[in-house]
Design a protein around this motif. Structure first.
Motif, mmCIF file in Angstrom:
data_model
loop_
_atom_site.group_PDB
_atom_site.id
_atom_site.type_symbol
_atom_site.label_atom_id
_atom_site.label_comp_id
_atom_site.label_asym_id
_atom_site.label_seq_id
_atom_site.Cartn_x
_atom_site.Cartn_y
_atom_site.Cartn_z
ATOM 1 N N ALA A 1 0.827 -1.202 0.000
ATOM 2 C CA ALA A 1 0.000 0.000 0.000
ATOM 3 C C ALA A 1 0.864 1.255 0.000
ATOM 4 C CB ALA A 1 -0.937 -0.006 1.210
ATOM 5 N N GLU A 2 1.942 1.225 0.759
ATOM 6 C CA GLU A 2 2.855 2.367 0.806
ATOM 7 C C GLU A 2 3.508 2.594 -0.552
ATOM 8 O OE1 GLU A 2 6.373 4.046 3.780
ATOM 9 O OE2 GLU A 2 5.882 1.909 3.748
ATOM 10 N N TYR A 3 3.882 1.489 -1.186
ATOM 11 C CA TYR A 3 4.489 1.588 -2.519
ATOM 12 C C TYR A 3 3.494 2.143 -3.526
ATOM 13 C CZ TYR A 3 6.631 0.144 -6.926
ATOM 14 O OH TYR A 3 7.145 0.132 -8.193
ATOM 15 N N ALA A 4 2.259 1.660 -3.505
ATOM 16 C CA ALA A 4 1.232 2.146 -4.427
ATOM 17 C C ALA A 4 0.975 3.627 -4.221
ATOM 18 C CB ALA A 4 -0.060 1.348 -4.242
ATOM 19 N N ASP A 5 0.932 4.058 -2.962
ATOM 20 C CA ASP A 5 0.732 5.481 -2.675
ATOM 21 C C ASP A 5 1.875 6.317 -3.227
ATOM 22 O OD1 ASP A 5 -1.636 4.916 -1.386
ATOM 23 O OD2 ASP A 5 -0.782 5.024 0.645
ATOM 24 N N ALA A 6 3.088 5.819 -3.095
ATOM 25 C CA ALA A 6 4.251 6.548 -3.598
ATOM 26 C C ALA A 6 4.187 6.676 -5.113
ATOM 27 C CB ALA A 6 5.535 5.840 -3.177
ATOM 28 N N CYS A 7 3.777 5.608 -5.793
ATOM 29 C CA CYS A 7 3.656 5.652 -7.245
ATOM 30 C C CYS A 7 2.581 6.642 -7.676
ATOM 31 C CB CYS A 7 3.333 4.271 -7.796
ATOM 32 S SG CYS A 7 4.670 3.064 -7.643
ATOM 33 N N ALA A 8 1.447 6.618 -6.994
ATOM 34 C CA ALA A 8 0.349 7.520 -7.336
ATOM 35 C C ALA A 8 0.749 8.973 -7.114
ATOM 36 C CB ALA A 8 -0.884 7.173 -6.504
ATOM 37 N N GLU A 9 1.456 9.232 -6.033
ATOM 38 C CA GLU A 9 1.869 10.606 -5.729
ATOM 39 C C GLU A 9 2.874 11.123 -6.753
ATOM 40 O OE1 GLU A 9 4.049 13.137 -2.126
ATOM 41 O OE2 GLU A 9 3.509 11.036 -1.827
ATOM 42 N N ALA A 10 3.825 10.285 -7.147
ATOM 43 C CA ALA A 10 4.895 10.728 -8.038
ATOM 44 C C ALA A 10 4.494 10.707 -9.508
ATOM 45 C CB ALA A 10 6.138 9.870 -7.832
ATOM 46 N N SER A 11 3.593 9.794 -9.885
ATOM 47 C CA SER A 11 3.267 9.605 -11.303
ATOM 48 C C SER A 11 1.950 10.226 -11.726
ATOM 49 C CB SER A 11 3.240 8.109 -11.643
ATOM 50 O OG SER A 11 4.481 7.509 -11.374
ATOM 51 N N GLY A 12 1.044 10.432 -10.779
ATOM 52 C CA GLY A 12 -0.234 11.021 -11.115
ATOM 53 C C GLY A 12 -1.075 10.139 -12.018
ATOM 54 N N GLU A 13 -1.900 10.775 -12.877
ATOM 55 C CA GLU A 13 -2.863 10.032 -13.673
ATOM 56 C C GLU A 13 -2.210 9.164 -14.744
ATOM 57 O OE1 GLU A 13 -5.477 12.649 -15.737
ATOM 58 O OE2 GLU A 13 -3.862 13.915 -16.524
ATOM 59 N N LEU A 14 -0.946 9.409 -15.070
ATOM 60 C CA LEU A 14 -0.242 8.548 -16.023
ATOM 61 C C LEU A 14 -0.328 7.094 -15.600
ATOM 62 C CD1 LEU A 14 1.772 8.113 -18.434
ATOM 63 C CD2 LEU A 14 3.614 8.490 -16.766
ATOM 64 N N LEU A 15 -0.321 6.849 -14.285
ATOM 65 C CA LEU A 15 -0.303 5.502 -13.741
ATOM 66 C C LEU A 15 -1.497 4.673 -14.212
ATOM 67 C CD1 LEU A 15 1.840 4.332 -11.807
ATOM 68 C CD2 LEU A 15 0.215 4.672 -9.932
ATOM 69 N N GLY A 16 -2.580 5.326 -14.577
ATOM 70 C CA GLY A 16 -3.769 4.603 -15.020
ATOM 71 C C GLY A 16 -3.828 4.347 -16.512
ATOM 72 N N PHE A 17 -2.768 4.759 -17.260
ATOM 73 C CA PHE A 17 -2.835 4.672 -18.716
ATOM 74 C C PHE A 17 -1.557 4.093 -19.336
ATOM 75 C CE2 PHE A 17 -5.724 8.089 -17.490
ATOM 76 C CZ PHE A 17 -6.898 7.689 -18.119
ATOM 77 N N VAL A 18 -0.919 3.182 -18.621
ATOM 78 C CA VAL A 18 0.294 2.560 -19.168
ATOM 79 C C VAL A 18 0.043 1.091 -19.508
ATOM 80 C CG1 VAL A 18 1.947 4.138 -18.114
ATOM 81 C CG2 VAL A 18 1.160 2.150 -16.816
ATOM 82 N N ASP A 19 -1.201 0.751 -19.762
ATOM 83 C CA ASP A 19 -1.567 -0.622 -20.111
ATOM 84 C C ASP A 19 -1.054 -0.970 -21.507
ATOM 85 O OD1 ASP A 19 -4.260 -0.217 -22.064
ATOM 86 O OD2 ASP A 19 -3.835 1.408 -20.647
ATOM 87 N N THR A 20 -1.006 -2.258 -21.797
ATOM 88 C CA THR A 20 -0.443 -2.736 -23.061
ATOM 89 C C THR A 20 -1.275 -2.308 -24.262
ATOM 90 O OG1 THR A 20 0.676 -4.602 -22.015
ATOM 91 C CG2 THR A 20 0.132 -4.836 -24.345
ATOM 92 N N GLU A 21 -2.594 -2.279 -24.144
ATOM 93 C CA GLU A 21 -3.394 -1.867 -25.290
ATOM 94 C C GLU A 21 -3.106 -0.419 -25.671
ATOM 95 O OE1 GLU A 21 -8.053 -1.167 -26.458
ATOM 96 O OE2 GLU A 21 -7.520 -3.075 -25.499
#
Length: 522
Positions: free
Chosen positions: A193-213
């Motif tokens: 959970a701590e790691y996911a929070d760190a990714c969300a804080e540093a990467s923002g909405e990009l994190l939701g759009f790096v899928d393979t499609e």
């Protein structure tokens, strides 16, 4: 004060390296493309895609397909450019992100361009073309074709995913957690959970759009801005999934696709992890058997005895981490990462023998060097890539993962049975994505690419990272695919295989000659 951000021991530790490590193994051992009757591809200067190349695309994407791209000399003898793509293909006007691309020009007049992806998810096509091109292609292909590499969305020089500082990444790689106990499971969940929070804080909405499609859709924009009516593509490991996804989305724009070291699109995350456990255990036995025929092998007795020596060594490091010559503590997590890397290429088995010999004497320095090479860590503590972060970000969008404690425990037992050497280090992978801020957008399913031109799938019988059975499955799913088999050890074939493999792939790219389905190279 720096916040300590940790990541649990998860199945991803081996799968994550299934592409990036293969490129590192090349070092250790030593867009979209046009079809042959198309234009010569990019040259230095500003280029805009011709309407006949762009084709019929949604109006809201037309600006991306027809953008002006500036190609400039870079990195010595290469050409580089930056291409804009939409962050969200469902809402392309919302925000754009950048892709970094690099072109190695053909030795003569190019017959076309081949787009390369080394795998991952998280592998850098830019770095691969710049540093390792001779390790993944042949002289013949490079004479005839421009080779184009790119960093997919979220990777490296493109708009990047970010989660951890270099110091925190060192800590994450070395971390040891035991989710098999109630207390360890809760600690691992908190860490994830701590790691996911760190990714969300540093990467923002990009994190939701790096899928393979989304990455595959980017490749069609690269195809257009490169001036190519169809895609020629060379994808390794995870790159086979990316290429097959492109073919599924754009079957009419498939030129010549080679998918080397197939990833089964229909396999779940848990099935992938189990398949790798079995394949790596098989590779360990093959290595030990070879080692015992060579001078200086520290693994005495039978093959079973040699494998047990390795297991005992790993257990001893797990109980008592070792110090390397630079003073860094080598935990079992780091040790296992270093142990795995040379298994990707049997040409690197002597390096594994050297590392094991030193470790058995109490010195883990060589094993740490191998682990750092696989993680792309420089001696000064900086990292060349963000592949560690990208792996989680892509897989958490591509795969629904099992996070039920009872089922994870059952899966862990199956993994340890499949690989008594490494199985326990592969378990509880679902914890990483359990706390992820974005839900999966993909379900594993067969990909058929109905109506595409012929596609070539290449599988290696002793591949530890993408087991041969996956290439068989991928070739069986794709309507137009043929399967070429290399009877050998190691990950992927083209660029390190024999002349039979080289000719099969080169003849297909250069002359359009599709190999006989079922061709076996030994």
């Amino acid at each position: 004060m720096t916040l300590e951000r940790r990541r649990p021991r998860v199945a991803a530790r081996i799968l994550r390296r299934a592409a990036a490590a293969s490129t590192a193994a090349v070092v250790l051992a030593g867009l979209v493309a046009c079809t042959p009757d198309s234009s010569d591809g990019p040259a230095e200067g500003t280029k805009t895609a011709a309407p006949e190349v762009v084709g019929d695309v949604p109006g809201e994407l037309e600006d991306f397909y027809t953008q002006e791209v500036v190609w400039e000399s870079c990195e010595g003898d290469f050409l580089c450019a930056t291409v804009e793509v939409p962050l969200d293909y469902e809402n392309p006007g919302k925000r754009s992100i950048e892709l970094s691309v690099i072109l190695a020009e053909a030795g003569g007049t190019p017959a076309g361009t081949v787009l390369v992806n080394p795998g991952g998810p998280g592998g850098s096509g830019y770095t691969t073309v710049r540093d390792s091109l001779e390790g993944i292609t042949t002289d013949r292909l490079r004479r005839e074709f421009n080779i184009l590499g790119f960093d997919p969305r979220g990777v490296g020089r493109s708009t990047p995913v970010d989660c951890l500082s270099d110091e925190e990444l060192d800590e994450a790689r070395a971390e040891i957690l035991d989710p098999s106990t109630d207390a360890g499971l809760e600690e691992a969940r908190a860490s994830a959970a701590e790691y996911a929070d760190a990714c969300a804080e540093a990467s923002g909405e990009l994190l939701g759009f790096v899928d393979t499609e989304s990455a595959a859709r980017d490749m069609d924009i690269l195809r257009a801005v490169a001036g190519d009516p169809k895609l020629n593509y060379l994808g390794f490991s995870y790159g086979t999934f990316l290429g097959a996804t492109y073919a599924e989305l754009f079957p009419g724009k498939v030129g010549r696709l080679v998918l080397d070291g197939g990833l089964d699109p229909a396999a779940s995350n848990e099935e992938i992890t189990l398949g790798q456990a079995r394949a790596f255990e098989k590779a360990i036995r093959a290595y030990v058997q070879d080692c015992q025929t060579s001078s200086g092998c520290p693994l005495e007795g039978t093959v079973d005895d040699g494998v047990q020596t390795i297991r005992d060594l790993i257990a001893s490091v797990e109980a008592s981490p070792l110090s390397a010559s630079d003073g860094r503590l080598v935990t079992v997590s780091t040790f296992v990462s270093g142990f795995i890397l040379p298994l990707y290429n049997d040409a690197n088995w002597p390096a594994l023998t050297q590392a094991l010999s030193s470790a058995l004497r109490g010195d883990p320095t060589t094993m740490l060097m191998l682990a750092d090479l696989g993680a792309e860590r420089n001696p000064d503590g900086t990292y060349e890539s963000n592949s560690y972060e990208v792996f989680s970000a892509v897989n958490c969008l591509d795969y629904p993962m099992e996070a039920d404690p009872v089922q994870m425990a059952a899966d862990a037992a199956e993994l340890e049975e499949a690989s008594p050497t490494l199985g326990r280090f592969l378990a509880y992978g679902g914890l990483t994505c359990e706390a992820w801020p974005y839900e999966p957008v993909n379900e594993p399913r067969p990909l058929t690419a109905e109506g595409s031109d012929p596609i070539v799938v290449v599988g290696t019988t002793g591949d530890p990272a993408t087991p041969y059975e996956w290439s068989q499955s991928l070739a069986g799913q794709l309507d137009s695919a043929v399967l070429v088999t290399w009877e050998a050890e190691g990950h992927t074939a083209y660029g390190r295989g024999n002349q039979c493999i080289a000719d099969a792939v080169d003849d297909y790219f250069i002359d359009g000659t599709v190999p006989e389905d079922g061709l076996v190279c030994s």
